[in-house]
Design a protein around this motif. Structure first.
Motif, mmCIF file in Angstrom:
data_model
loop_
_atom_site.group_PDB
_atom_site.id
_atom_site.type_symbol
_atom_site.label_atom_id
_atom_site.label_comp_id
_atom_site.label_asym_id
_atom_site.label_seq_id
_atom_site.Cartn_x
_atom_site.Cartn_y
_atom_site.Cartn_z
ATOM 1 N N ILE A 89 49.614 21.167 63.192
ATOM 2 C CA ILE A 89 48.037 21.144 62.973
ATOM 3 C C ILE A 89 47.473 20.161 64.151
ATOM 4 C CG2 ILE A 89 46.699 19.785 61.469
ATOM 5 C CD1 ILE A 89 48.559 20.333 59.033
ATOM 6 N N VAL A 90 46.483 20.689 64.705
ATOM 7 C CA VAL A 90 45.865 19.886 66.059
ATOM 8 C C VAL A 90 44.369 19.186 65.417
ATOM 9 C CG1 VAL A 90 46.752 21.395 67.534
ATOM 10 C CG2 VAL A 90 44.768 21.912 66.469
ATOM 11 N N ALA A 91 43.735 19.802 64.400
ATOM 12 C CA ALA A 91 42.452 19.092 63.856
ATOM 13 C C ALA A 91 42.358 19.661 62.479
ATOM 14 C CB ALA A 91 41.515 19.597 64.653
ATOM 15 N N THR B 51 40.093 21.190 55.775
ATOM 16 C CA THR B 51 41.144 22.065 55.943
ATOM 17 C C THR B 51 41.638 22.070 57.394
ATOM 18 O OG1 THR B 51 39.528 24.006 56.444
ATOM 19 C CG2 THR B 51 40.366 23.908 54.364
ATOM 20 N N PRO B 52 43.145 22.551 57.512
ATOM 21 C CA PRO B 52 43.669 21.893 58.715
ATOM 22 C C PRO B 52 43.522 23.364 59.963
ATOM 23 C CG PRO B 52 45.250 22.853 57.047
ATOM 24 C CD PRO B 52 44.203 22.700 56.371
ATOM 25 N N VAL B 53 43.534 23.023 61.041
ATOM 26 C CA VAL B 53 43.147 23.852 62.090
ATOM 27 C C VAL B 53 44.595 23.905 62.897
ATOM 28 C CG1 VAL B 53 42.398 24.690 64.288
ATOM 29 C CG2 VAL B 53 40.841 23.422 62.542
ATOM 30 N N TYR B 54 45.463 24.955 62.938
ATOM 31 C CA TYR B 54 46.701 25.230 63.492
ATOM 32 C C TYR B 54 46.689 25.613 64.960
ATOM 33 C CZ TYR B 54 48.053 24.898 58.656
ATOM 34 O OH TYR B 54 48.198 24.644 57.353
ATOM 35 N N ALA B 55 47.749 25.427 65.656
ATOM 36 C CA ALA B 55 47.758 25.699 67.037
ATOM 37 C C ALA B 55 47.835 27.246 67.094
ATOM 38 C CB ALA B 55 49.171 25.330 67.867
ATOM 39 N N ARG B 56 48.171 27.896 66.173
ATOM 40 C CA ARG B 56 48.098 29.465 66.248
ATOM 41 C C ARG B 56 46.665 29.953 66.176
ATOM 42 N NH1 ARG B 56 51.348 28.524 61.515
ATOM 43 N NH2 ARG B 56 49.616 28.607 59.554
ATOM 44 N N ASP B 57 45.920 29.016 65.422
ATOM 45 C CA ASP B 57 44.282 29.561 65.322
ATOM 46 C C ASP B 57 43.910 29.543 66.511
ATOM 47 O OD1 ASP B 57 44.795 29.736 62.590
ATOM 48 O OD2 ASP B 57 44.131 27.522 62.236
#
Length: 558
Positions: free
Chosen positions: A225-227, A233-239
């Protein structure tokens, strides 16, 4: 008795070509990727080919809380590995790589000492095979992609106030703990507050050390989780589509490094998280590979057993399905005296009473380790100033704790000085006495996991955490992260969060400053007391004394 420095001893070593060292573990030269003549990476195809084999016995080396007197945990790890080979066992050593931060700061190198060292010492303590550079690059690529995504319109609707991903570098630099980036107008993006951690505290480091292959690595990197968005809601590195490129940067770094001890025995050196701010164990892939190739694998966990060993058991063993057959706790007479209240300048004179007064720190660690269901042996790392009466005092005390202490002289004598310890450890490991279990179950709530460690390992009365911290933990539980273990970030010098509180304190409190979710690595980091994830250099850093001399050799590194 030699008075040569560690670096002089390392230079005089009779190194064997790395292919010969690989052959001792059954690794053919085609499966070694050489970095010069004395270091190599072990190929992924070899690692894949040995998965069907049985595991050897895993032996953990840990220690009392570190003191300025020095304990010699890595030295003992190497000495025990050499000792096991000397008594005819097939053994390998697994340790972590050294960070440049402490090398140039307070601690100096991390490859053992005296006649129990891993070589090539200079390369290991500097750039080695580039693994840390790769981790730093992969981490900071993600940082750059986050800010770039926001600059180009922020399609993911990242809330700039809730970016949790910091930058890293492998150096102690307190000026970088808190900064503002993006100043200088529109072309440079949006101004925001952020900061740097040291590379060993990076979640990418933790993932490299816990992943069991490239596929698992990419999956874990993607899950970081980066942000958070404005709706939380979480933002993932894969996003951000960063996981693929990060994996490419880490492809070679994932392969364990093979080097040798002074006695030409195999050592795998891979990964390097600190035990005070991260999980403090070498990589799972190195440990598991060694267990498939050797009958005994000696590994260490950083700092005292309250940090490294606790995380080895509760995080590494739990995640990797490993179980130690025996645990060795390293102690010195000098450190017992310091715990007993003697000043560093006075450690040279005999003081049996001070030794006895300092022993409860050791006793606490023995008791804690036994609570994991593992047999414990104490290794007394011998110093020339130790007297027979002082050594006997430690042995007598350890006996009252239902354990045994064995004097080890590997620093001065190499494997000759650890044969007794090696013989006993092999007996214990072969007897299958361990009945290992982690301290808490996966399903225990996060805050209770923290309390369990604080009460049972640190012997604290209470955990102090404000509403914000408790709410954060509950939110993560609601989001499905409740089953994760916790990784305590705490001073290494004491059972408490006060670095000056030596011995075996009780009745103290553990204040929690913040919690961080490492969703890819698979644990929650709990930051206690004043501990920093970016250390600073001391008033007189070791770097001041490091140079290249007239003969073109490195001086002052150790």
């Amino acid at each position: 008795m030699s008075h040569k420095t560690d670096i002089e001893i390392a230079r005089e070593a009779h190194k064997r070509p790395i292919q010969e060292i690989g052959a001792k573990l059954g690794i053919g030269s085609d499966d070694l990727l050489p970095y010069g003549h004395d270091k190599a990476k072990i190929s992924q195809s070899f690692i894949d080919s040995v998965q069907g084999r049985d595991n050897g016995k895993l032996i953990l080396v840990t220690a009392i809380n570190p003191t300025p007197a020095g304990e010699g945990k890595t030295t003992t790890t190497v000495g025990l590995g050499d000792g096991l080979n000397a008594i005819g066992k097939k053994a390998a050593v697994c340790i972590r790589e050294a960070s440049l931060g402490p090398n140039f700061g307070m601690k100096g190198g991390a490859a053992g000492g005296g006649y129990a060292q891993i070589i090539p010492m200079e390369e290991m303590n500097l750039h080695f095979t580039g693994d840390f550079h790769a981790i730093t690059s992969a981490h900071n690529l993600l940082s750059a992609m986050i800010d770039n995504h926001i600059y180009w319109g922020n399609e993911l609707e990242i809330d700039e106030r809730r970016i949790t991903w910091r930058r890293v570098m492998d150096m102690n630099d307190r000026a970088l703990r808190d900064n503002v980036v993006g100043l200088g107008g529109v072309a440079n993006g949006f101004a925001r507050q952020t900061g740097f951690d040291i590379t060993v505290a990076s979640e990418v480091m933790a993932i490299l050390c816990l992943a069991d292959g490239l596929e698992d690595l990419q999956k874990r990197l993607g899950a970081m989780i980066v942000a958070y968005r404005r709706d939380r809601t979480p933002v993932y590195a894969r996003d951000l589509k960063a996981d693929g490129a990060m994996t490419v940067l880490l492809r070679d770094a994932m392969q364990p490094n093979l080097v040798q001890t002074l006695e030409n025995n195999p050592a795998l050196v891979h990964g390097g998280p600190f035990a005070n701010i991260a999980h403090g164990c070498n990589s799972v892939i190195a440990t598991k590979t060694a267990l498939k190739c050797a009958d005994y694998v000696v590994t260490e966990a950083g700092f005292g057993a309250d940090l490294g060993a606790e995380k080895f058991m509760n995080i590494k063993c739990r995640k990797a399905g490993l179980a130690p057959a025996a645990v060795v706790v390293v102690a010195t007479v000098r450190a017992m005296k310091m715990n007993g209240g003697v000043a560093k300048a006075d450690l040279g004179s005999e003081n049996v009473e001070a030794v006895q007064a300092g022993c409860p720190n050791l006793g606490r660690h023995i008791e804690n380790l036994k609570s994991f269901g593992v047999p414990v042996v104490v290794a007394i790392n011998h110093f020339v100033t130790d007297t027979e009466a002082e050594v006997q005092a430690v042995k007598d005390y350890v006996k009252t704790q239902g354990s045994e202490a064995i004097l080890c002289q590997h620093w001065a004598k190499g494997s000759e000085g650890t044969k007794e310890l090696a013989t006993r450890v092999a007996e214990i490991a072969d007897a299958d006495m361990a009945n290992f279990a982690p301290l808490y179950g996966d399903d225990m709530p996060l805050f209770e996991k923290i309390e369990t460690i604080a009460r049972r390992i640190y012997r604290a009365d209470e955990v102090l955490a404000d509403k914000k911290v408790r709410d954060q933990l509950r939110e993560w539980e609601a989001a499905g992260y409740g089953e994760l273990p916790v990784c305590m970030a705490k001073t290494q010098y004491s059972f408490s969060t006060d670095p000056n509180l030596r011995g075996a304190p009780i009745g103290h409190s553990v204040p929690i400053r913040e919690v961080r979710l490492s969703a890819g690595a698979g644990f929650v980091v709990v930051i206690c007391g004043e501990i920093m994830t970016m250390p600073g250099l001391p008033r007189n850093p070791a770097a001041e004394n490091i140079r290249i001399n007239e003969e073109g050799l490195v001086e002052g590194l150790f």
